[in-house]
Design a protein around this motif. Structure first.
Motif, mmCIF file in Angstrom:
data_model
loop_
_atom_site.group_PDB
_atom_site.id
_atom_site.type_symbol
_atom_site.label_atom_id
_atom_site.label_comp_id
_atom_site.label_asym_id
_atom_site.label_seq_id
_atom_site.Cartn_x
_atom_site.Cartn_y
_atom_site.Cartn_z
ATOM 1 N N SER A 33 -2.227 3.841 1.026
ATOM 2 C CA SER A 33 -1.585 3.067 0.088
ATOM 3 C C SER A 33 -0.023 2.996 -0.053
ATOM 4 C CB SER A 33 -1.979 3.392 -1.509
ATOM 5 O OG SER A 33 -3.562 3.194 -1.642
ATOM 6 N N VAL B 198 -5.698 -10.391 2.209
ATOM 7 C CA VAL B 198 -5.537 -9.102 1.334
ATOM 8 C C VAL B 198 -6.351 -9.000 -0.059
ATOM 9 C CG1 VAL B 198 -3.197 -9.197 2.479
ATOM 10 C CG2 VAL B 198 -3.757 -10.175 0.232
ATOM 11 N N ARG C 93 -7.755 -5.824 -2.095
ATOM 12 C CA ARG C 93 -7.037 -4.880 -1.484
ATOM 13 C C ARG C 93 -5.464 -4.626 -2.215
ATOM 14 N NH1 ARG C 93 -5.488 -4.306 3.620
ATOM 15 N NH2 ARG C 93 -5.547 -6.530 4.126
ATOM 16 N N ASN D 237 -3.352 -1.334 -0.962
ATOM 17 C CA ASN D 237 -4.456 -0.293 -1.035
ATOM 18 C C ASN D 237 -5.214 -0.624 0.384
ATOM 19 O OD1 ASN D 237 -3.448 0.792 -3.308
ATOM 20 N ND2 ASN D 237 -5.179 -0.277 -4.613
ATOM 21 N N SER D 238 -5.883 0.278 0.702
ATOM 22 C CA SER D 238 -6.806 0.172 1.704
ATOM 23 C C SER D 238 -6.070 -0.553 3.303
ATOM 24 C CB SER D 238 -8.107 -0.379 1.553
ATOM 25 O OG SER D 238 -8.593 0.210 0.455
ATOM 26 N N LYS E 252 -4.519 -1.907 6.482
ATOM 27 C CA LYS E 252 -4.923 -2.030 7.793
ATOM 28 C C LYS E 252 -3.773 -2.320 8.933
ATOM 29 C CE LYS E 252 -8.953 -4.502 6.152
ATOM 30 N NZ LYS E 252 -9.727 -5.877 6.202
ATOM 31 N N ASP F 205 -1.717 -5.448 8.802
ATOM 32 C CA ASP F 205 -0.776 -5.500 7.583
ATOM 33 C C ASP F 205 0.404 -5.070 7.941
ATOM 34 O OD1 ASP F 205 -3.205 -4.334 5.321
ATOM 35 O OD2 ASP F 205 -2.774 -6.167 5.632
#
Length: 123
Positions: free
Chosen positions: A16, A63, A66, A83-84, A86, A89
């Motif tokens: 995060s 997104v 997330r 959050n979460s 990847k 991102d």
């Protein structure tokens, strides 16, 4: 209009990060505020925004579920909780503002953009 983003950095996939944006020189009452990003070799992409028309948050499909956008109007601050995350991102994230007017959606357009903050997600 001034927008200063901060909070970027290096994070592992699944982790995060919280981005912050200090805004000044305009009112949240008639400007939509949000976040765009640009990855290396790619065009800009609207990530999320809060419309001043209806007060609702909007997200790009990539997104949803997330990321969460929020604002503190009293402090003229905008936040993006990521959050979460990847690897996809990974990008420079920019805080943006759009003077609210017909035919312009804050997830697609902006009038002003601050200096970005780099987010790098390692796999």
């Amino acid at each position: 209009v001034q927008l200063q983003a901060s909070g970027g950095g290096l994070v592992q996939a699944g982790g995060s990060l919280r981005l912050s944006c200090a805004a000044s020189g305009f009112s949240f009452d008639d400007h939509s505020i949000g976040w765009f990003r640009q990855a290396p070799g790619k065009g800009r992409e609207g990530v999320s925004c809060i419309s001043s028309t209806d007060g609702r948050p909007y997200y790009v499909d990539a997104v949803k579920g997330r990321f969460t956008i929020s604002s503190d109007n009293a402090k003229n601050m905008v936040y993006l909780q990521m959050n979460s995350v990847k690897p996809e991102d990974t990008a420079v994230y920019y805080c943006t503002a759009l003077y609210t007017r017909p035919g312009y959606d804050c997830i697609d357009e902006y009038d002003a953009r601050g200096r970005g903050t780099q987010v790098t997600v390692s796999s």
